[in-house]
Design a protein around this motif. Sequence first.
Motif, PDB file in Angstrom:
ATOM      1  N   ASP A 165      48.420  49.139  37.012  1.00 41.63           N
ATOM      2  CA  ASP A 165      47.314  48.207  37.219  1.00 41.63           C
ATOM      3  C   ASP A 165      47.226  47.790  38.675  1.00 41.63           C
ATOM      4  N   LEU A 166      46.072  48.012  39.262  1.00 42.49           N
ATOM      5  CA  LEU A 166      45.793  47.496  40.581  1.00 42.49           C
ATOM      6  C   LEU A 166      44.450  46.803  40.521  1.00 42.49           C
ATOM      7  N   SER A 167      44.343  45.686  41.206  1.00 47.57           N
ATOM      8  CA  SER A 167      43.101  44.925  41.120  1.00 47.57           C
ATOM      9  C   SER A 167      42.335  44.895  42.422  1.00 47.57           C
ATOM     10  N   GLY A 168      42.965  45.279  43.523  1.00 47.19           N
ATOM     11  CA  GLY A 168      42.244  45.228  44.783  1.00 47.19           C
ATOM     12  C   GLY A 168      42.911  46.031  45.870  1.00 47.19           C
ATOM     13  N   LEU A 169      42.099  46.398  46.848  1.00 42.92           N
ATOM     14  CA  LEU A 169      42.535  47.173  48.010  1.00 42.92           C
ATOM     15  C   LEU A 169      41.911  46.520  49.230  1.00 42.92           C
ATOM     16  N   SER A 170      42.705  46.305  50.264  1.00 37.65           N
ATOM     17  CA  SER A 170      42.171  45.668  51.473  1.00 37.65           C
ATOM     18  C   SER A 170      41.105  46.566  52.105  1.00 37.65           C
ATOM     19  N   PRO A 171      40.210  45.994  52.922  1.00 34.77           N
ATOM     20  CA  PRO A 171      39.119  46.779  53.510  1.00 34.77           C
ATOM     21  C   PRO A 171      39.581  47.985  54.326  1.00 34.77           C
ATOM     22  N   ASP A 172      40.783  47.904  54.907  1.00 36.78           N
ATOM     23  CA  ASP A 172      41.299  49.025  55.701  1.00 36.78           C
ATOM     24  C   ASP A 172      42.219  49.944  54.897  1.00 36.78           C
ATOM     25  N   GLY A 173      42.392  49.675  53.599  1.00 40.51           N
ATOM     26  CA  GLY A 173      43.219  50.518  52.743  1.00 40.51           C
ATOM     27  C   GLY A 173      44.710  50.373  52.963  1.00 40.51           C
ATOM     28  N   ARG A 174      45.140  49.361  53.706  1.00 42.54           N
ATOM     29  CA  ARG A 174      46.564  49.219  54.031  1.00 42.54           C
ATOM     30  C   ARG A 174      47.356  48.326  53.087  1.00 42.54           C
ATOM     31  N   ARG A 175      46.660  47.546  52.246  1.00 44.01           N
ATOM     32  CA  ARG A 175      47.339  46.669  51.294  1.00 44.01           C
ATOM     33  C   ARG A 175      46.681  46.810  49.929  1.00 44.01           C
ATOM     34  N   VAL A 176      47.498  46.770  48.896  1.00 45.99           N
ATOM     35  CA  VAL A 176      46.982  46.872  47.533  1.00 45.99           C
ATOM     36  C   VAL A 176      47.608  45.770  46.686  1.00 45.99           C
ATOM     37  N   ALA A 177      46.787  45.147  45.840  1.00 44.38           N
ATOM     38  CA  ALA A 177      47.261  44.112  44.913  1.00 44.38           C
ATOM     39  C   ALA A 177      47.534  44.774  43.575  1.00 44.38           C
ATOM     40  N   VAL A 178      48.774  44.652  43.085  1.00 40.74           N
ATOM     41  CA  VAL A 178      49.195  45.360  41.877  1.00 40.74           C
ATOM     42  C   VAL A 178      49.980  44.459  40.935  1.00 40.74           C
ATOM     43  N   LEU A 179      50.010  44.878  39.674  1.00 45.22           N
ATOM     44  CA  LEU A 179      50.947  44.327  38.706  1.00 45.22           C
ATOM     45  C   LEU A 179      52.119  45.299  38.685  1.00 45.22           C
ATOM     46  N   ARG A 180      53.189  44.919  39.346  1.00 47.02           N
ATOM     47  CA  ARG A 180      54.370  45.773  39.477  1.00 47.02           C
ATOM     48  C   ARG A 180      55.334  45.436  38.347  1.00 47.02           C
ATOM     49  N   ILE A 181      55.799  46.472  37.657  1.00 50.14           N
ATOM     50  CA  ILE A 181      56.648  46.306  36.484  1.00 50.14           C
ATOM     51  C   ILE A 181      57.975  47.021  36.725  1.00 50.14           C
ATOM     52  N   ASP A 182      59.058  46.386  36.330  1.00 47.21           N
ATOM     53  CA  ASP A 182      60.356  47.041  36.396  1.00 47.21           C
ATOM     54  C   ASP A 182      60.295  48.312  35.559  1.00 47.21           C
ATOM     55  N   ARG A 183      60.826  49.392  36.079  1.00 47.44           N
ATOM     56  CA  ARG A 183      60.787  50.685  35.391  1.00 47.44           C
ATOM     57  C   ARG A 183      61.250  50.585  33.947  1.00 47.44           C
ATOM     58  N   ASN A 184      62.186  49.698  33.661  1.00 49.57           N
ATOM     59  CA  ASN A 184      62.713  49.560  32.310  1.00 49.57           C
ATOM     60  C   ASN A 184      61.982  48.496  31.497  1.00 49.57           C
ATOM     61  N   GLY A 185      60.873  47.973  32.041  1.00 46.67           N
ATOM     62  CA  GLY A 185      60.124  46.921  31.362  1.00 46.67           C
ATOM     63  C   GLY A 185      59.135  47.462  30.339  1.00 46.67           C
ATOM     64  N   THR A 186      58.341  46.559  29.784  1.00 47.49           N
ATOM     65  CA  THR A 186      57.301  46.914  28.829  1.00 47.49           C
ATOM     66  C   THR A 186      56.011  47.140  29.577  1.00 47.49           C
TER      67      THR A 186
END
Length: 158
Positions: free
Chosen positions: A54-75
């Motif tokens: 899940d990503l909800s946004g990308l900065s105008p220059d493509g250098r930053r992304v807003a994400v829901l980061r989940i631990d690999r062992n998570g749900t």
Amino acid sequence: MTGLDGCHAVFAADGTLAFADGSDGTIVLTDRNGKNRRTVPGLGAKGSRYVSFDLSGLSPDGRRVAVLRIDRNGTYGDAARELVVNAVLDTRTGAEVPLPLEGRQLRQVFFQPDGSMVVRVRSGDRYTVVLVDATGSKITERAEPSALRDMQIVSAGP
């Protein structure tokens, strides 16, 4: 494969396209034609601690992304797009971008055309909206009315 296989696509003003590769939890970036494909380091690849679908946004220059980061062992949940985020990542290094959260939990991020961000944070059952400039410094903040507690911001535009 076209280079554009994935879900939850977001575009940046510079033409960068970012999307989740639903098969392994990586975030893929390409140009508008699906060329120059790369991934955000530290997500999804074997040995990575985190995945993100899940990503909800990308900065105008493509250098930053807003994400829901989940631990690999998570749900991982379902395939529906989440607007909730818990990290802003540098798309080149995978490093978490520091934000002035003041101990509060990151919930949503929307990038503005000038690179600033509208950031929604939570502390207990209270939410606050923080305006952060492109360098990561807090400009101002406002507490949300309690009636909005169970809602999500769907746009930060005019």
